[in-house]
Design an enzyme around this catalytic site. Structure first.
Site, mmCIF file in Angstrom:
data_model
loop_
_atom_site.group_PDB
_atom_site.id
_atom_site.type_symbol
_atom_site.label_atom_id
_atom_site.label_comp_id
_atom_site.label_asym_id
_atom_site.label_seq_id
_atom_site.Cartn_x
_atom_site.Cartn_y
_atom_site.Cartn_z
ATOM 1 C CG ASP A 197 -1.844 1.197 1.224
ATOM 2 O OD1 ASP A 197 -1.444 2.269 0.752
ATOM 3 O OD2 ASP A 197 -2.988 1.049 1.676
ATOM 4 C CG HIS A 198 1.344 4.314 -3.142
ATOM 5 N ND1 HIS A 198 0.074 3.978 -3.530
ATOM 6 C CD2 HIS A 198 1.419 5.660 -3.224
ATOM 7 C CE1 HIS A 198 -0.580 5.084 -3.846
ATOM 8 N NE2 HIS A 198 0.210 6.121 -3.677
ATOM 9 C CG HIS A 260 -4.369 4.485 -0.684
ATOM 10 N ND1 HIS A 260 -3.405 3.512 -0.619
ATOM 11 C CD2 HIS A 260 -4.574 4.701 -2.002
ATOM 12 C CE1 HIS A 260 -3.045 3.170 -1.847
ATOM 13 N NE2 HIS A 260 -3.751 3.872 -2.705
#
Ligand code: BG6
Length: 509
Positions: A197-198, A260
């Protein structure tokens, strides 16, 4: 201008380089490789954090040999990738280790050749470390993992580790996420799987924990006794651009919320972990998401609203309506904006609403967490009581990364009048750290075997479990989302969501 009081933790001095490794990218000719992975690997090389024996092995069907693949990555890096110009010597060091293996992901021969290559490298270099990075369409995640496993490529031994990096989207609902987890876990163990999950790679997201648990003064206030409500915003100016096909089948809720936005919520609301060990942190985060109040079908329309952008003007440029975007159905009912009210049923947060909103083609790009504290008792300064509550803490994730705290102060003059003032910390002023893609940290952590910033199977499934009632309700009631003009703050229904509780969103502009 703020002064730097203690040395910048952003400086990598003393950080050891990652061990030698083959970084095998499936989907090597895709956008992710050139846009994010190559710049991130180049930055790591420039910072001295990659071993000289580091190899990037691209795997894809597209025709390339080592030289043409290296050239393609180099051109991409030089045109769009790096900050502050390119350090050619660092690029040359990275480029020296770039190789290509042309093959179909579905063909067992691809994996035999890959196995041969890795065995040869192990023979020559005495180590067999490999990371398999799945930068591919989600339908390939499980089949590639299974094929790697069948070829014996996920078996670890004393010569080296074998790790699998899986990109987003991880499933499209709870059932598909569970199934994907089951299939990956049939091929590799949980400790080998790194689900990206960047957002977790962003410095400012990691700083939420530093801010909360590295300071003694905030934590005593961080609860329902002192906090009135929380707003979490991820506003984007981009539309769907060239991703119409993916986005139209996905929508804002799936694209941003269970991953996010829930990460931001979990970082904000979690209890202090016993340590910074990966499982201690991930367990605390999962506990918060598990404690989210599960919406009943009747609650969904009251607590969750959706919008879709209409034509408008974004940052001074005309923007077509979502339904006119390429690869979007002209009668699409996909939401490009979602706002919801979440409550956390635990001791610390009971009764404190967390409002989440995210959308595309909005007025500004801004991701932030705003903590609204309760007002002071109306004993003194009665005249200030009807105005907005002064104490607002805003954690700015991007851009203009920083933290600000608003409080009341006396306006100079003969009479006692209060105004609102702000203390502001801006990352760019304190730390000379250059902006990162977020992938640098994630790749480095994966190479060094630290899964703290990656999603465990249960983190993912818990996120989907919480949004599943919304997906179910929307599937049963496929109403058109409310339109909002591109370049605005979002649909009116989002304002009404907060107005019902007597609140307002922080303005975007
Ligand atoms: C991605 C979504 O995961 O995150 C995109 O698929 C979105 O739709 C992006 O634009 C936002 O990331 P960032 O880092 O730009 O906030």
């Amino acid at each position: 201008m703020a002064a730097l009081i203690s040395p910048s933790p952003a400086a990598p001095a003393g950080t050891p380089p990652a061990p030698p490794c083959s970084f095998v990218i499936f989907g090597a000719s895709g956008d992710l490789t050139s846009r994010l992975l190559t710049p991130a690997l180049y930055h790591l090389m420039r910072e001295g954090l990659l071993d000289p024996g580091f190899e990037i092995l691209g795997v894809d069907r597209v025709e390339h040999d080592d030289a043409s693949f290296r050239k393609a990555l180099g051109e991409a890096l030089h045109t769009l990738g790096a900050r502050n110009g390119i350090d050619e010597a660092a690029w040359d060091r990275l480029a020296a280790g770039i190789r290509y293996l042309q093959g179909d992901f579905a063909d067992p021969e691809t994996y035999r050749r890959l196995a041969g290559h890795l065995a040869q490298r192990a023979e020559a270099g005495g180590q067999a470390n490999a990371v398999f990075y799945l930068a591919v369409a989600p339908r390939f995640f499980a089949p590639i993992a299974a094929a790697l496993s069948s070829a014996g490529l996920l078996t670890e031994n004393d010569k080296g580790f074998r790790r699998l990096v899986v990109e987003k989207p991880f499933g499209t609902d709870l059932a598909s996420a569970r199934e994907l987890n089951a299939r990956l876990l049939a091929a590799a163990s949980e400790t080998q799987i790194y689900r990206i999950d960047h957002y977790l790679g962003k410095e400012t997201v990691q700083n939420i924990m530093a801010f909360r648990f590295g300071n003694g003064i905030f934590e005593p206030l961080w609860n329902r006794d002192h906090i009135e409500h929380v707003q979490i915003t991820a506003a984007e100016t981009v539309g769907v651009e060239r991703r119409g096909r993916f986005y139209d089948a996905t929508g804002a809720l799936r694209d941003m919320v269970p991953n996010h936005l829930f990460q931001l919520l979990a970082m904000t609301a979690m209890e202090a972990p016993n340590s910074f060990a990966a499982d201690a942190v991930r367990t605390e985060k999962t506990k918060v998401i598990e404690a989210l109040h599960n919406l009943s079908p009747e609650e969904v329309p009251r607590m969750v609203v959706r919008g879709e952008y209409d034509a408008g003007t974004v940052l001074g440029k005309p923007r077509a309506a979502y339904r006119q975007e390429p690869d979007v159905a002209p009668d699409s009912r996909t939401e490009t904006y979602v706002a919801l009210k979440a409550t956390i049923d635990n001791w610390r947060w009971s009764g404190v609403p967390f409002y989440l909103r995210t959308g595309k083609s909005l007025a500004v790009r801004r991701t932030e967490i705003a903590i609204q504290f309760k007002r002071a008792p109306a004993v003194l300064f009665r005249e200030a009581v009807d105005g907005p509550t002064p104490n607002l803490l805003v954690i700015r994730i991007q851009p203009d990364e920083g933290i600000s705290l608003r409080f009341a102060a006396k306006v100079p003059g003969r009479e006692m009048r209060l105004g609102h003032v702000e203390m502001d910390f801006r990352y760019a002023e304190y730390f000379q750290a250059e902006p990162q893609t977020g992938y640098e940290t994630l790749i480095y952590d994966c190479l060094t075997g630290d899964p703290t910033l990656f999603q465990r199977a249960d983190n993912i499934e818990t996120g989907w479990a919480e949004v599943q009632p919304i997906l179910d309700h929307w599937a049963a009631h496929p109403e058109a989302p409310q339109l909002y003009a591109a370049g605005s703050d979002g649909p009116a229904c989002a304002d009404e969501l907060l107005a019902r509780d007597g609140y307002k969103w922080l303005p975007l502009t």
